[in-house]
Scaffold this motif. Sequence first.
Motif, mmCIF file in Angstrom:
data_model
loop_
_atom_site.group_PDB
_atom_site.id
_atom_site.type_symbol
_atom_site.label_atom_id
_atom_site.label_comp_id
_atom_site.label_asym_id
_atom_site.label_seq_id
_atom_site.Cartn_x
_atom_site.Cartn_y
_atom_site.Cartn_z
ATOM 1 N N UNK A 12 0.781 -1.210 0.362
ATOM 2 C CA UNK A 12 0.048 0.166 -0.091
ATOM 3 C C UNK A 12 0.843 0.860 -0.065
ATOM 4 N N UNK A 13 2.293 1.222 0.005
ATOM 5 C CA UNK A 13 2.957 2.451 0.223
ATOM 6 C C UNK A 13 4.180 2.319 -0.764
ATOM 7 N N UNK A 14 4.337 3.219 -1.665
ATOM 8 C CA UNK A 14 5.161 2.997 -3.163
ATOM 9 C C UNK A 14 6.217 3.414 -2.788
ATOM 10 N N UNK A 15 7.447 2.802 -2.773
ATOM 11 C CA UNK A 15 8.671 3.233 -2.643
ATOM 12 C C UNK A 15 8.841 4.156 -2.877
ATOM 13 N N UNK A 16 9.841 4.409 -1.655
ATOM 14 C CA UNK A 16 10.341 6.054 -1.576
ATOM 15 C C UNK A 16 8.783 7.227 -1.633
ATOM 16 N N UNK A 17 8.021 6.129 -1.021
ATOM 17 C CA UNK A 17 6.439 6.828 -0.895
ATOM 18 C C UNK A 17 6.228 7.065 0.368
ATOM 19 N N UNK A 18 5.285 7.722 1.332
ATOM 20 C CA UNK A 18 4.552 7.522 1.964
ATOM 21 C C UNK A 18 3.223 7.392 2.233
ATOM 22 N N UNK A 19 2.015 7.306 3.306
ATOM 23 C CA UNK A 19 0.896 6.629 3.944
ATOM 24 C C UNK A 19 0.630 7.457 5.182
ATOM 25 N N UNK A 20 -0.522 8.334 4.890
ATOM 26 C CA UNK A 20 -1.209 8.399 6.340
ATOM 27 C C UNK A 20 -1.288 6.935 6.787
ATOM 28 N N UNK A 21 -1.614 8.055 8.477
ATOM 29 C CA UNK A 21 -2.668 6.669 9.114
ATOM 30 C C UNK A 21 -3.188 7.250 10.430
ATOM 31 N N UNK A 22 -4.515 5.983 10.396
ATOM 32 C CA UNK A 22 -4.581 7.330 12.206
ATOM 33 C C UNK A 22 -4.896 6.399 12.682
ATOM 34 N N UNK A 29 2.775 9.191 9.859
ATOM 35 C CA UNK A 29 3.256 9.054 8.298
ATOM 36 C C UNK A 29 3.968 7.481 8.575
ATOM 37 N N UNK A 30 3.785 7.162 7.020
ATOM 38 C CA UNK A 30 3.952 5.859 6.747
ATOM 39 C C UNK A 30 5.298 5.643 6.089
ATOM 40 N N UNK A 31 6.214 5.529 5.946
ATOM 41 C CA UNK A 31 7.617 5.785 5.132
ATOM 42 C C UNK A 31 8.127 4.495 4.458
ATOM 43 N N UNK A 57 8.411 11.972 -0.904
ATOM 44 C CA UNK A 57 10.114 10.782 -0.208
ATOM 45 C C UNK A 57 10.641 10.903 -0.654
ATOM 46 N N UNK A 58 11.920 11.091 -0.407
ATOM 47 C CA UNK A 58 13.739 11.767 -1.497
ATOM 48 C C UNK A 58 14.072 10.773 -0.472
ATOM 49 N N UNK A 59 14.611 9.670 -1.106
ATOM 50 C CA UNK A 59 15.545 8.438 -0.014
ATOM 51 C C UNK A 59 15.301 8.261 1.135
ATOM 52 N N UNK A 60 15.588 9.150 2.675
ATOM 53 C CA UNK A 60 15.516 8.754 3.500
ATOM 54 C C UNK A 60 15.048 10.206 4.119
ATOM 55 N N UNK A 64 8.078 18.415 3.496
ATOM 56 C CA UNK A 64 6.637 19.431 4.328
ATOM 57 C C UNK A 64 6.513 19.582 2.747
ATOM 58 N N UNK A 65 4.406 19.302 2.538
ATOM 59 C CA UNK A 65 4.719 19.947 1.170
ATOM 60 C C UNK A 65 4.297 21.807 1.627
ATOM 61 N N UNK A 66 3.723 22.336 2.502
ATOM 62 C CA UNK A 66 3.592 23.312 2.879
ATOM 63 C C UNK A 66 4.356 24.231 2.932
ATOM 64 N N UNK A 67 5.762 23.942 3.225
ATOM 65 C CA UNK A 67 7.187 25.457 3.501
ATOM 66 C C UNK A 67 8.784 24.437 2.966
ATOM 67 N N UNK A 68 8.445 23.202 2.290
ATOM 68 C CA UNK A 68 9.742 22.576 2.229
ATOM 69 C C UNK A 68 10.300 22.269 2.819
ATOM 70 N N UNK A 69 10.286 22.535 4.241
ATOM 71 C CA UNK A 69 10.690 21.412 5.383
ATOM 72 C C UNK A 69 10.862 20.103 5.147
ATOM 73 N N UNK A 70 12.268 19.664 5.659
ATOM 74 C CA UNK A 70 12.482 17.848 5.417
ATOM 75 C C UNK A 70 12.923 18.139 6.604
ATOM 76 N N UNK A 71 13.118 16.471 7.039
ATOM 77 C CA UNK A 71 12.742 16.031 7.889
ATOM 78 C C UNK A 71 13.595 14.518 7.567
ATOM 79 N N UNK A 72 14.352 14.040 7.757
ATOM 80 C CA UNK A 72 14.695 12.432 8.228
ATOM 81 C C UNK A 72 13.553 11.852 8.524
ATOM 82 N N UNK A 73 13.324 10.531 8.020
ATOM 83 C CA UNK A 73 12.374 9.493 8.557
ATOM 84 C C UNK A 73 12.384 8.664 9.302
ATOM 85 N N UNK A 74 13.829 8.119 9.411
ATOM 86 C CA UNK A 74 14.367 6.912 9.811
ATOM 87 C C UNK A 74 14.439 7.773 11.868
#
Length: 105
Positions: A12-22, A29-31, A57-60, A64-74
């Motif tokens: 259900x999650x694309x490779x190098x993708x994310x999915x919302x989970x409530x 967010x799952x990656x 999602x790029x690499x790891x 953020x879609x609003x102001x392009x802040x970036x996080x390491x999701x690991x």
Amino acid sequence: MTNWIPACRLDDIEQEGARRFDHSGRTYALYRSPDDEVFCTDGLCTHEAIHLADGLVMDYEVECPKHSGMFDYRTGEAKRLPACKNLNVYPARIEDGAVLVELPG
Ligand code: FES
């Protein structure tokens, strides 16, 4: 106390993708990484509470879609302004093709 919760299928999650989970009134967010590992963070950006699963999602990292802040999701580390507060991360694993996350409560 924590619980392992089935969140979705790996497919259900694309490779190098994310999915919302409530779950239990909170959003996550799952990656899926380039090497098919799975990770889980808080679902909302720490800057202005935008859903990160809608980001790029790029690499790891997730942008953020609003102001392009970036996080390491690991690790949840905020890597680029205006995001400066880290995300919480939660253990995630794959079992028989299902993505399980360990969440509080
Ligand atoms: S809302 Fe995510 S960087 Fe501003």
